[in-house]
Design a protein around this motif. Structure first.
Motif, mmCIF file in Angstrom:
data_model
loop_
_atom_site.group_PDB
_atom_site.id
_atom_site.type_symbol
_atom_site.label_atom_id
_atom_site.label_comp_id
_atom_site.label_asym_id
_atom_site.label_seq_id
_atom_site.Cartn_x
_atom_site.Cartn_y
_atom_site.Cartn_z
ATOM 1 N N ASN A 176 1.067 -2.169 -6.622
ATOM 2 C CA ASN A 176 0.433 -2.365 -5.323
ATOM 3 C C ASN A 176 0.909 -3.656 -4.680
ATOM 4 O OD1 ASN A 176 -1.030 0.009 -5.416
ATOM 5 N ND2 ASN A 176 -2.947 -0.957 -6.063
ATOM 6 N N THR A 210 -2.129 -1.972 -0.342
ATOM 7 C CA THR A 210 -0.745 -1.506 -0.444
ATOM 8 C C THR A 210 0.117 -1.995 0.719
ATOM 9 O OG1 THR A 210 -1.312 0.563 0.695
ATOM 10 C CG2 THR A 210 -1.367 0.585 -1.727
ATOM 11 N N GLU A 224 -0.529 -0.349 -12.137
ATOM 12 C CA GLU A 224 -0.808 0.078 -10.765
ATOM 13 C C GLU A 224 -1.078 -1.117 -9.863
ATOM 14 O OE1 GLU A 224 -3.983 2.883 -8.262
ATOM 15 O OE2 GLU A 224 -4.007 2.843 -10.455
ATOM 16 N N SER A 278 4.246 -3.064 -3.292
ATOM 17 C CA SER A 278 4.115 -2.339 -2.037
ATOM 18 C C SER A 278 3.726 -3.269 -0.896
ATOM 19 C CB SER A 278 3.080 -1.216 -2.180
ATOM 20 O OG SER A 278 2.909 -0.534 -0.959
#
Length: 286
Positions: free
Chosen positions: A192, A254, A188, A195
């Motif tokens: 991120n 993000t 994750e 992103s």
């Protein structure tokens, strides 16, 4: 900023049609709205949240648009055409063909290729139908809740950022990011960072658009670039987190920090060169 005489035909104005509704996010308390703000503010792939979590509601009544709303439509049509002309030029100079996106103006709720869109989500780009969705009430929220002074060029920056996501789709970046996400090979925290790189590149493209368009039209006025930088800083992850949660968690970023967003917008503006926008190389070293 100076208005030009150019107008695009790719603006779909759904305001006043009765197609919107006053729906709300299911469980739509403060926590949900914070998540929506972080995910949707100035772009990203909204499909995971748009596809569900919205209650159905009765359509609003049809109405005539006000003179101010009609003026906003003309402004958006002008911005769209200036984006189209600039990106057609940039793509042609690099041996590529540009395809313009459609710009959708709506109020409250509308349907997109990524699912149901709500005003609370802020402006976003949907890769599935290659359209930019904008409820203009977002700019009141930007000023009231996130401390940005809204000017005409604030709107120009936001729209250029969303069209920056369209540029990523045309260049295949969006598809590559989606492939990484679906691979399940990244944590994750790593996704991120992907992103963040995606969003900062859209900021770079917004700055590049401002530079190239000003070279063509000389449309910038004193204070315009400062207005864009203020908006970029206002929607930095650190600023949003401070205002919503009272603290900053960098691993949860993000979209990038306020400083990063300003820096990449200005890099696009100062260089005017699409080849200088590789945000991924600096942020994704494992």
């Amino acid at each position: 900023m100076k208005w030009t005489n150019d107008r695009a035909d790719n603006v779909d104005d759904r305001r006043g049609t009765g197609g919107g509704g006053g729906g709300m996010l299911v469980g739509g308390g403060l926590g949900t709205l914070i998540i929506a703000a972080i995910v949707f503010f100035l772009g990203g792939d909204p499909s995971s949240i748009l596809s569900g979590g919205v209650e159905n509601s009765a359509p609003t009544e049809q109405r005539q648009l006000s003179e101010n709303e009609l003026q906003i439509r003309e402004f958006v049509r002008m911005l769209s055409e200036e984006n189209n002309q600039t990106w057609e030029k940039v793509f042609a100079e690099n041996g590529m063909q540009y395809k313009e996106p459609q710009i959708v103006l709506f109020e409250n709720v509308t349907q997109s290729g990524c699912g149901t869109a709500q005003a609370a989500m802020g402006p976003f780009y949907c890769p599935a139908d290659q359209k930019v969705y904008m409820d203009m009430s977002f700019f009141s929220e930007l000023q009231q809740k996130f401390g940005a002074k809204v000017t005409e060029f604030t709107i120009a920056y936001v729209m250029a950022h969303e069209i920056g996501h369209h540029i990523q789709t045309l260049l295949g970046t969006t598809q590559q990011v989606d492939k990484l996400r679906r691979s399940g090979q990244y944590s994750e925290a790593e996704m991120n960072r992907v992103s963040v790189a995606t969003e900062l590149q859209a900021d770079f493209y917004a700055g590049l658009w401002a530079k190239q368009t000003n070279n063509r039209e000389n449309f910038l006025e004193p204070g315009d670039i400062e207005s864009a930088m203020e908006a970029a800083a206002a929607v930095g992850d650190d600023n949003i987190q401070k205002r919503s949660a009272g603290y900053v968690n960098q691993e949860a970023f993000t979209h990038g920090s306020s400083q990063q967003r300003v820096e990449w917008f200005m890099k696009g503006y100062n260089s005017g060169d699409i080849r200088q926008g590789n945000t991924f190389d600096q942020l994704l070293r494992r």
